[in-house]
Design a protein around this motif. Structure first.
Motif, PDB file in Angstrom:
ATOM      1  N   GLU A  43       0.842  -1.197   0.000  1.00 27.50           N
ATOM      2  CA  GLU A  43       0.000   0.000   0.000  1.00 27.50           C
ATOM      3  C   GLU A  43       0.876   1.246   0.000  1.00 27.50           C
ATOM      4  OE1 GLU A  43      -3.461   2.206   2.734  1.00 27.50           O
ATOM      5  OE2 GLU A  43      -2.477   0.361   3.433  1.00 27.50           O
ATOM      6  N   SER A  44       0.505   2.212  -0.818  1.00 29.52           N
ATOM      7  CA  SER A  44       1.160   3.519  -0.753  1.00 29.52           C
ATOM      8  C   SER A  44       0.149   4.532  -0.236  1.00 29.52           C
ATOM      9  CB  SER A  44       1.690   3.950  -2.123  1.00 29.52           C
ATOM     10  OG  SER A  44       0.636   4.237  -3.025  1.00 29.52           O
ATOM     11  N   ARG A  45       0.650   5.444   0.578  1.00 28.78           N
ATOM     12  CA  ARG A  45      -0.196   6.490   1.152  1.00 28.78           C
ATOM     13  C   ARG A  45       0.422   7.852   0.883  1.00 28.78           C
ATOM     14  NH1 ARG A  45      -1.417   4.027   7.240  1.00 28.78           N
ATOM     15  NH2 ARG A  45      -2.626   2.189   6.568  1.00 28.78           N
ATOM     16  N   GLY A  46      -0.240   8.645   0.068  1.00 26.23           N
ATOM     17  CA  GLY A  46       0.180  10.013  -0.191  1.00 26.23           C
ATOM     18  C   GLY A  46       1.596  10.137  -0.716  1.00 26.23           C
ATOM     19  N   ARG A  59       0.909  12.792  -4.482  1.00 26.92           N
ATOM     20  CA  ARG A  59      -0.014  12.193  -3.508  1.00 26.92           C
ATOM     21  C   ARG A  59      -0.708  10.936  -4.044  1.00 26.92           C
ATOM     22  NH1 ARG A  59      -3.395  17.501  -2.331  1.00 26.92           N
ATOM     23  NH2 ARG A  59      -3.002  17.643  -4.574  1.00 26.92           N
ATOM     24  N   SER A  61      -1.961   7.364  -3.684  1.00 26.95           N
ATOM     25  CA  SER A  61      -2.378   6.365  -2.698  1.00 26.95           C
ATOM     26  C   SER A  61      -3.012   5.195  -3.435  1.00 26.95           C
ATOM     27  CB  SER A  61      -3.381   6.962  -1.703  1.00 26.95           C
ATOM     28  OG  SER A  61      -2.780   8.002  -0.944  1.00 26.95           O
ATOM     29  N   THR A  63      -3.817   0.713  -2.955  1.00 27.97           N
ATOM     30  CA  THR A  63      -3.708  -0.567  -2.270  1.00 27.97           C
ATOM     31  C   THR A  63      -3.592  -1.681  -3.305  1.00 27.97           C
ATOM     32  OG1 THR A  63      -5.015   0.195  -0.387  1.00 27.97           O
ATOM     33  CG2 THR A  63      -4.833  -2.189  -0.700  1.00 27.97           C
ATOM     34  N   GLY A 101       5.635  10.661   1.802  1.00 31.23           N
ATOM     35  CA  GLY A 101       4.580   9.662   1.894  1.00 31.23           C
ATOM     36  C   GLY A 101       5.074   8.359   2.485  1.00 31.23           C
ATOM     37  N   GLU A 102       4.227   7.330   2.441  1.00 30.14           N
ATOM     38  CA  GLU A 102       4.538   6.038   3.036  1.00 30.14           C
ATOM     39  C   GLU A 102       4.295   4.917   2.038  1.00 30.14           C
ATOM     40  OE1 GLU A 102       3.423   6.323   7.724  1.00 30.14           O
ATOM     41  OE2 GLU A 102       1.728   6.210   6.320  1.00 30.14           O
ATOM     42  N   LEU A 104       3.715   0.812   2.562  1.00 26.68           N
ATOM     43  CA  LEU A 104       3.520  -0.185   3.607  1.00 26.68           C
ATOM     44  C   LEU A 104       3.501  -1.595   3.032  1.00 26.68           C
ATOM     45  CD1 LEU A 104       0.619   1.575   5.567  1.00 26.68           C
ATOM     46  CD2 LEU A 104       3.086   1.841   5.887  1.00 26.68           C
ATOM     47  N   ASP A 109       6.003   0.410   7.291  1.00 29.04           N
ATOM     48  CA  ASP A 109       6.573   1.342   6.323  1.00 29.04           C
ATOM     49  C   ASP A 109       7.969   0.876   5.910  1.00 29.04           C
ATOM     50  OD1 ASP A 109       7.233   3.464   4.736  1.00 29.04           O
ATOM     51  OD2 ASP A 109       7.135   4.984   6.317  1.00 29.04           O
ATOM     52  N   ARG A 267      -0.472  11.490 -11.269  1.00 32.79           N
ATOM     53  CA  ARG A 267      -1.348  11.111 -10.159  1.00 32.79           C
ATOM     54  C   ARG A 267      -2.311  10.047 -10.668  1.00 32.79           C
ATOM     55  NH1 ARG A 267      -4.200  16.704  -8.855  1.00 32.79           N
ATOM     56  NH2 ARG A 267      -2.003  17.292  -8.956  1.00 32.79           N
TER      57      ARG A 267
END
Length: 295
Positions: A43-46, A59, A61, A63, A101-102, A104, A109, A267
């Motif tokens: 998963e990437s977040r932002g 940004r 995001s 899954t 960002g992150e 996961l 992370d 994006r």
């Protein structure tokens, strides 16, 4: 910035030679047990990314479900390959690269302080656009080099088993079983790509990233690589960048459409089940792209 702006890293041969072929230490978790093996999603977040002051992703995001194939589609230059390299910490190998960002893996992370990039890349493998086997190295040693590069020491018998099982999972064993000591450069382009897949599988990754793995292959070789992807689905999580819309539909269960303009960085416009993205997209830009009206 184009998707190929950052060159694929060159693996130093010294890193391969550093591992002693006679090592007999078997590390736990090198080979997954049959049955009941956990699958891990990504998963990437932002996530935003830069090369110098030029922002290439904004940004993002997404899954990527465990055990499924996620296809990343979109025009050239929208950041798909950059995003792929971010997922296993290859982006940071570019001197001017920046990131926010992150990312996961199994909820943790991969960029957290103390996480070694080499450990992340062992769990999140990469297959590049063009096959990159070591041409003068035997087929056997090409596959085993994945273990050596990851710093995994195994007994000789266990290494033999891993080489065979990796070639089997990559759909190449029956074609090369009687010539394992021939050079990797002796194979056809499609076979070389599957050899690279086998090399990645040897370290038992949780995720396999594939950056346009069939773009340099003929239709027959493309079909065989797609069959390999189908065989691997359910055993690990796969993320593939492709410009071939038919391929995205054939191999993936979920899909993310990336887009960038001259004024805005890449994006995600739309993401969801592949059937929905291609059959009933929510955004008209997605419909235009998957139906060939631009890109």
């Amino acid at each position: 910035m184009s998707d190929t702006a950052a060159a694929d890293p060159t693996v130093p041969m010294a890193a391969i030679d550093a591992a002693d072929a006679t090592d007999t230490i078997v590390l736990p978790g090198v080979e997954r047990p049959s049955g009941g093996t956990p699958l891990y999603g990504l998963e990437s977040r932002g996530v935003s990314a830069w090369f110098g002051t030029h922002k290439v992703l904004d940004r993002v995001s997404l899954t990527m479900q465990p055990g499924q194939v996620t296809a990343l589609i979109g025009p050239s230059g929208c950041g798909k390959s950059t995003y792929l390299r971010i997922l296993n910490r290859m982006h940071e190998m570019v001197r001017t690269a920046g990131l926010a960002g992150e990312v996961l893996l199994d909820g943790e992370d991969v960029y957290a302080p103390g996480r070694r990039p080499a450990d992340v890349r062992r769990r999140i493998g990469m297959v590049f656009q063009r096959p990159n086997p070591f041409p003068g190295m035997s087929l056997y040693d090409n596959v085993a080099s994945g273990l050596k590069l990851a710093g995994i020491k195994v007994s000789r018998d266990h290494r033999d088993h891993l080489v065979q099982s990796s070639l089997e999972r990559a759909g190449l064993w029956n074609e090369v079983r009687n010539r394992l000591r021939t050079p990797g450069g002796s194979l056809s382009g499609g076979q070389q790509q599957r050899l690279c897949i086998a090399r990645s599988l040897a370290v038992s990754p949780d995720v396999l990233l594939m950056d346009e793995p069939c773009s340099a292959l003929d239709p027959t070789s493309t079909r065989r690589v797609e069959e390999t992807i189908a065989e691997l689905r359910g055993r690990l999580t796969i993320v593939i960048v492709t410009h071939n819309m038919q391929q995205a539909q054939r191999v993936s269960q979920s899909c993310a459409f990336f887009l960038a303009t001259h004024d805005t960085p890449g994006r995600i416009v739309e993401a969801g089940d592949t059937e929905q993205v291609f059959g009933d997209p929510a955004d008209p830009r997605t419909a235009d792209y998957v139906n060939g009206r631009f890109g």
